[in-house]
Enzyme design. Structure first.
Site, PDB file in Angstrom:
ATOM      1  N   HIS A 147     -13.758  75.143 -42.469  1.00  0.00           N
ATOM      2  CA  HIS A 147     -15.069  74.956 -41.839  1.00  0.00           C
ATOM      3  C   HIS A 147     -15.600  76.252 -41.259  1.00  0.00           C
ATOM      4  O   HIS A 147     -16.804  76.390 -41.060  1.00  0.00           O
ATOM      5  CB  HIS A 147     -14.982  73.888 -40.751  1.00  0.00           C
ATOM      6  CG  HIS A 147     -14.723  72.520 -41.306  1.00  0.00           C
ATOM      7  ND1 HIS A 147     -14.629  71.390 -40.505  1.00  0.00           N
ATOM      8  CD2 HIS A 147     -14.548  72.081 -42.572  1.00  0.00           C
ATOM      9  CE1 HIS A 147     -14.397  70.333 -41.269  1.00  0.00           C
ATOM     10  NE2 HIS A 147     -14.337  70.729 -42.515  1.00  0.00           N
ATOM     11  N   ASP A 183     -10.052  72.224 -42.276  1.00  0.00           N
ATOM     12  CA  ASP A 183     -10.914  72.294 -41.094  1.00  0.00           C
ATOM     13  C   ASP A 183     -11.048  73.767 -40.729  1.00  0.00           C
ATOM     14  O   ASP A 183     -11.004  74.624 -41.602  1.00  0.00           O
ATOM     15  CB  ASP A 183     -10.335  71.454 -39.950  1.00  0.00           C
ATOM     16  CG  ASP A 183     -11.418  70.926 -39.003  1.00  0.00           C
ATOM     17  OD1 ASP A 183     -12.145  71.759 -38.431  1.00  0.00           O
ATOM     18  OD2 ASP A 183     -11.548  69.703 -38.839  1.00  0.00           O
TER      19      ASP A 183
END
Length: 593
Positions: free
Chosen positions: A420, A387
């Site tokens: 991300h 993430d």
């Protein structure tokens, strides 16, 4: 009559170089970045640093070494940064500067006086910086968990033994996990202690949901979401009570493994080194892919929670610290959290240095997050995450205005591989994220570089953010993204919506190179229907290589100066709509009228 003094002054002036090497500024020892054997120094580059290629560090007047060489010895990011530039055969990318040094092999309880000198391309040194003095600590009292009954055999549950060592630990002590694999459930730290996971040691999260108290903490005071305890916590053991902490260090060359997901076959990275690859999952696949994640979701569902909420709320992070003043994380490796990596909630003065994060592609497996906190340094770290790599949050919706802002952070000399975003603001922006400096970082393969995300009902936003002197390659999506169009499918809207949209303003991006961005070089998405515009974005001296366009919608009063686009396949990269007050200077190719 001749004036001998004037002549001497003129002669000295004429013999001086037109440009003298400037010394670094604000040399300092980060919070708790020292022990009985080493001291870490960081500093800011001088204003004129274009020709500076290294820094020399002195202790008590004696040369210790160079920052570049030392960084290769202590930072897991440095080999990847070096390879990145070795592959840059056309010299396209901005060269970063290394501005930290770890002095090792020092004597306990001894004061050292440090100065730093800049070094230019010709090997010339600057004058010394202002000196900084730091004393190493005395040798700490040692609490070896094996002396409290821990087996370290990878199968025995060692929670009680490790917790006994922590509870017995005296002020300033060190709790040591020597070589071995220590399976454990939730552990609770206390003030004025060091937890060391030694080289060859692994703290392995138990795969059983019952080993993590279900009522661990509430993320925000107005939330209804109660999250389970993490593997390592600085939280009250009774969640109904408030407890503040101070002076906590988590260090070592060992590993903290959350045991969250099944591991796929390892992959080889660009240096030929093995990297773990965890099965990517969501709330429909966790039962096949998860280990601890599966157990915790299944427990919550059995207790009556719906699957979506159970998946989004009831998985344990790796580390959660709340209301802690002075924290140092150093040296260890992070693997496989069931949820997030390292969470810092309402903390002050947190340092993350020389750590390795290998959590790809564990769902929600962030690197490090700060929420409503003040004062952070993140440097010399390797991120390969499932993430966001470094994330900042500041509360949700209308009630976040009563919280403190997330502010004052410095992120530098890191390598970002997967994730991300390199540096991320949002999506929780309610109390404002502000005063963030990210510089001298390298990325190759993240989804985005600078990522800012919110919604038209979140409130707050991010402001006074500087992103500079960095190199980005192969983003899967945008190099730079500022959006109000973010949606988290696992989020629970357990807060009052704000009538004010999130906003990103007063953001400065300068001296950055971007090669082969994915979907966009720069993307800005406001919400013109609700009169929600981002504003005050400044891009200066940024060069892009590749066909990715610039997509701007919902931006005002912003400036783009000295931008270069190459390898665009003959297309004009600029796509601008529903925006106003944009100024362009020395941009090639320039936007069409």
């Amino acid at each position: 009559m001749r004036n001998p003094t004037l002549l001497a002054t003129l002669a000295m002036t004429c013999s001086m170089p037109l440009w003298a090497v400037q010394a670094p500024v604000k040399v300092q020892v980060p919070t708790l970045a020292y022990d009985d054997q080493q001291i870490i120094l960081v500093w800011e580059k001088p204003g004129n640093h274009a020709d500076i290629v290294d820094y020399h560090v002195y202790a008590n007047g004696k040369l210790l070494g160079s920052s570049n060489t030392n960084n290769g010895e202590v930072s897991p990011a440095k080999p990847y940064i070096d390879r990145f530039y070795q592959q840059d055969v056309h010299n396209f990318h901005h060269r970063i500067a290394i501005h930290s040094y770890t002095a090792q092999g020092l004597k306990p309880d001894t004061e050292y006086r440090f100065t730093v000198r800049s070094v230019d391309r010709n090997g010339k040194e600057s004058a010394p910086s202002a000196a900084v003095a730091q004393r190493t600590t005395p040798v700490p009292a040692l609490f070896d968990v094996k002396r409290y009954g821990a087996k370290g055999d990878g199968s025995t549950l060692d929670t009680a033994a490790i917790q006994s060592a922590i509870d017995a630990c005296s002020v300033g002590c060190k709790v040591l996990l020597p070589a071995g694999t220590y399976k454990s459930g939730a552990l609770y730290l206390k003030s004025n202690m060091t937890l060391e996971i030694a080289e060859g040691a692994t703290l392995l999260g138990s795969e059983r949901a019952e080993d993590y108290p279900r009522d661990g903490y509430i993320q925000y005071p107005y939330s209804t979401t109660v999250r389970p305890a993490s593997l390592i916590n600085a939280l009250p053991r009774d969640p109904r009570k408030h407890q503040a902490f101070e002076n906590i260090r988590i260090v070592g060359k060992g590993t903290i493994d959350g045991n969250g997901w099944k591991r796929n076959a390892d992959v080889r990275d660009e240096r030929g080194q093995p990297l773990p690859f965890y099965l990517p999952s969501d709330n429909t696949r966790y039962m096949h892919d998860g280990v601890l994640a599966k157990a915790q979701v299944e427990r919550a569902v059995a207790e009556g929670m719906n699957v979506k909420d159970a998946y989004g709320q009831m998985r344990s992070s790796l580390i959660t610290l709340r209301d802690v003043t002075n924290v140092f994380y150093g040296g260890f490796t992070v693997l496989n959290p069931a949820y997030h990596g390292i969470m810092n909630l309402e903390t002050r003065n947190v340092v993350l240095a020389n750590t390795t994060h290998k959590t790809y592609d564990a769902n929600n497996g962030d690197g490090i997050e700060f929420a409503n906190s003040r004062g952070a340094m993140v440097f010399n770290n390797f991120f390969d995450t499932g993430d966001d790599c470094v994330n900042f949050a500041a509360g949700t919706g209308a009630d976040a205005v009563h919280q403190k802002a997330q502010e004052d952070a410095w992120i530098f000399n890191n390598y970002f591989r997967k994730g991300h975003g390199m540096v991320v603001a949002g999506s929780h922006t309610g109390a404002w994220i502000q005063n963030i400096l990210a510089e001298d970082n390298v990325s190759d393969g993240t989804d985005a570089g600078l990522r800012m995300k919110s919604t038209n009902f979140m409130g707050g936003g991010a402001r006074h953010v500087t992103f500079r002197d960095s190199a980005i390659r192969n983003t899967v999506k945008q190099a730079f993204i500022f959006t109000l169009d973010y949606n988290d499918p696992n989020a629970k809207l357990d807060y009052k919506r704000s009538t004010v949209a999130g906003q990103f303003r007063d953001i400065n991006v300068s001296d950055v190179s971007v090669e082969n961005a994915g979907t966009a070089a720069i993307e800005v998405k406001g919400d013109s229907q609700h009169n929600a515009f981002h504003q005050g974005l400044v891009f200066e001296r940024v060069r892009f290589s590749g066909p990715a366009p610039v997509k701007i919608e919902g931006l005002k009063d912003s400036r783009f100066d000295n931008l270069r686009f190459s390898e665009t396949n003959g297309a004009n990269p600029w796509q601008v709509s529903n925006s106003q007050g944009l100024a362009f200077s020395d941009v090639e190719p320039a936007p069409k009228p």
